[in-house]
Design an enzyme around this catalytic site. Sequence first.
Site, mmCIF file in Angstrom:
data_model
loop_
_atom_site.group_PDB
_atom_site.id
_atom_site.type_symbol
_atom_site.label_atom_id
_atom_site.label_comp_id
_atom_site.label_asym_id
_atom_site.label_seq_id
_atom_site.Cartn_x
_atom_site.Cartn_y
_atom_site.Cartn_z
ATOM 1 N N HIS A 455 -0.705 -4.161 -76.578
ATOM 2 C CA HIS A 455 -1.195 -3.899 -75.221
ATOM 3 C C HIS A 455 -0.476 -4.749 -74.185
ATOM 4 O O HIS A 455 -0.006 -4.243 -73.153
ATOM 5 C CB HIS A 455 -2.706 -4.165 -75.173
ATOM 6 C CG HIS A 455 -3.305 -3.954 -73.807
ATOM 7 N ND1 HIS A 455 -3.421 -4.977 -72.887
ATOM 8 C CD2 HIS A 455 -3.795 -2.853 -73.201
ATOM 9 C CE1 HIS A 455 -3.974 -4.506 -71.787
ATOM 10 N NE2 HIS A 455 -4.213 -3.223 -71.941
ATOM 11 N N CYS A 848 5.658 10.654 -73.512
ATOM 12 C CA CYS A 848 5.303 9.620 -72.534
ATOM 13 C C CYS A 848 4.901 8.303 -73.179
ATOM 14 O O CYS A 848 4.416 7.415 -72.501
ATOM 15 C CB CYS A 848 4.173 10.116 -71.623
ATOM 16 S SG CYS A 848 2.607 10.353 -72.482
#
Length: 893
Positions: A455, A848
């Site tokens: 993350h 993406c």
Amino acid sequence: MNTNIHFFSQKDIIPKQIAPEKLGIRGRQANEFAELGFPILPGFILDTDIASEITPSLIRKDIKNLLDKCGGLVKKTYGDENNPMLLKVVISSNLAVTTYPTLHNFGLVKPTIDGFANWVGEDFAAHEVLFLVRGMLKIEERIKELEDKTREQAAIVSRLKSLDRALGILGPSNELGKDTDIEEMKITKRAGEYMDEFAQYFPAGFFDTAEDQLLITVSEISRMLQMDDQNDRDTALLIQPMVYGNYGKDSCSGDYFSRNVVTGEKKLQGRFFRGKFNEIGSSGQDISKIDPIHLKQLEKIAWTLEDKFKEIRQIRFTVEKGKLWLIEQRLVDQKSTQADIKLLLDLAGRNIVGNDYVVKSIEPLRLNEILHPIIDTSSVKGLKSWQGGIAGAPGAAIGRVYFSTDTLLEAKKNAHQQGEDDQFILCLISSFAEDVKAIEVSTGVLTAEGGYSAHASVVARQYGKVSLVAPDLKIKGKKASLGNFSFSEGDYITINVPFYGESTVYLGTADLIEPDPRESGLLDFIALSKSFLKKFHVRTNADTPRDAALALSFGADGVGLCRTEHMFFKAERINVFREMLLSTSPKDRAKSLAKLQVMQRNDFYGILKTMAGKEVTIRLLDSPLHEFMPHNEEELKGYISYMAKTKKVKVSRTDVLASIDALHEFNPMLGHRGCRIAVSYPEIYAMQVKAIFEAAYKLRSEKVDARPEIMVPIVMNDSELKLIAYGKKIEGSSYTGIVDIEEALRAEKKAKPVEYQIGTMIELPAAALGAGDIAKYGRFFSFGTNDLTQTTLGISRDDFTAFMPDYTLFDLIVGNPFSTLDPRVKELISLAVERGRLTRPDLVCGLCGEHGANPGNVRFCMDTGLNYVSCSPYSVPIALLAVAQAEIEKAAQ
């Protein structure tokens, strides 16, 4: 003249009919410089046909004539007692890598040494004798090895080691970067005494006359080559005079680069040293201050070499008694990407190379260096450091370190109020969605868990921040440790994450060199790369108008992923969102949603306006709801305080904790998220959809071409997408779809319809397999390859690095599947594209995930029939270059 001996000089070129391989690599280079008309030292080559079969008596006369010819050009005479010309002998192999030494200072014999010392000094003369000895000892050592005379070989090796220790050297004096400070060497004898000491190791008469010394030398080298099984008559001998920067008046030495190796400015960069053989022991002067006549010559040499080799070159020269000589030139390893780009653009601008050459010459990932700050290496000397870790996002960052989002944001606020330095680095064990706001305002992020696709790494790349995962990082309270040093909250640290090599964390502050995309030539390079693009293009992942504008300047053709959940984590919004989630009545929830709708409308308005005329793919809320809840006591107090101030409502701490607990999930990434939230809480998606269309209609009224694409995440079958896109009515209930919301808003505004598309993110194997059915209700697919990799391989991107080394050790997996697409993930993508287009031939497909920034994946995406890849703004130039190179490669096939 023996036809196997070839003379060259600034005005004499070895004839074309002589096969280049007969000259060896160094011989060919010397002749190339002669062809360019450079002021090279004259010389001659004993070619490969005779170098290993030399009979001194047969070449004595030819060599004497050629030495006289060389002497006439350098104004010296070989063997002269007062002003002797010295020689170097180069063993010129046709192999790129050899172990042959370069041999120097031939002509230093007993009759000439005093005359040479009068010019350069006693110590320097002794130094040169020792280098002559050292080179020849290496030849003799090799001969003894080939003759299997181990005792004699061992004796020579022992003398070589003691000689190296005495000299304090690693290599010969005339090679770039291998000079020695005479002042630091242990010169304990006069030159003649060294000759007497070492004469026993060489054939008789070696130090008697200059002529005999050279003939003995070439004879010994020839004998070595003849015995060496590795030599297949592919080695020549190159003989050239030597010149010295400390040889009388108007002499100097120096070396320089053909342009600035950091900035790429077309201006010589280097130094020269008056009256010095080399730079050791002297600070020297900038090359621009050398005699103007010589400067002009040096510029011509430099830029001719750039045009010939199409790269930056390093050049060594000597001026002896006012005459400039080119000594050596070579490629430059340590140079910036910016310098290479500026050079290539310069070459293209003068039609030296074509645009395709420019684009093909830069590795895509090298652009990381030009997009982010880099460390000034001279500024980190003496700082404690730790090396290692996993690069999450390249660059360099300096700042005061904080161990939580809240403490960093508070420190940032205080710094602004007090006018202090506001550079901060976020340091956590791992990051989550609520930490995005801190990463956004920090200069970098340092975490202990995860990897390239963690993350923190993904978000850092999105915002152009530096990210490093350091498994050795330990945090305890307000202190942390890393390797051999520890630091406290508020201390300064520097993070350096280079594209090549190991990352480093320094305790303290370094100096940074900031990038300038326009000055660096990057924007021109991007424009050149884009000229090769055809149907395939690159979009960006952008959640703010600023990110969209940045990506647009870097060449992005639209937004491939706008993550709406990131918009809610801003400090002024998070409690509004929590208020909405924790509302106990539909009325209160509606009020909160109305506030959020205004915020979202403004967000979408800014992004769509920035990307006018280009598609903007907006992903509806994807994150699990628990991520928006207070995660610690401080956040909990902040929410309760917010409710008390804005709502005049006293919220029970116990009730809030109970609500948070109710939203808890054991596996949230596969739980209540994405379109599943929309099924349970349709009002959330309805609010977002209204905000999108309100922004689009407003922009159309301003004559701005807005092109929204609404993407529904985590779909596993066609029924989910059909429900959210088109709604559904059942007995006693109904679901309002995206189409219904747009129609109602259009009717309210009495306006013509805006152009928009509905699609989905393919991030589950079930969705890939069911792509044919899903395509009935979606006009585009966007492959979310981070989650598709996780759900296909059954591994977590945040935890994978814990066991990846073990898997790599036993070859259980090739590379990092969160960087390079796994073959099975590729198969699912290919299958989904094929099945989707059987249903809808004009289906638009893109990728993406962060995989889109990896040049290794781009060609697959193009060959599979995707229309674009989307990546973070700072990765757009990298992806664009990869696409351009693939297009050039395809065109050449």
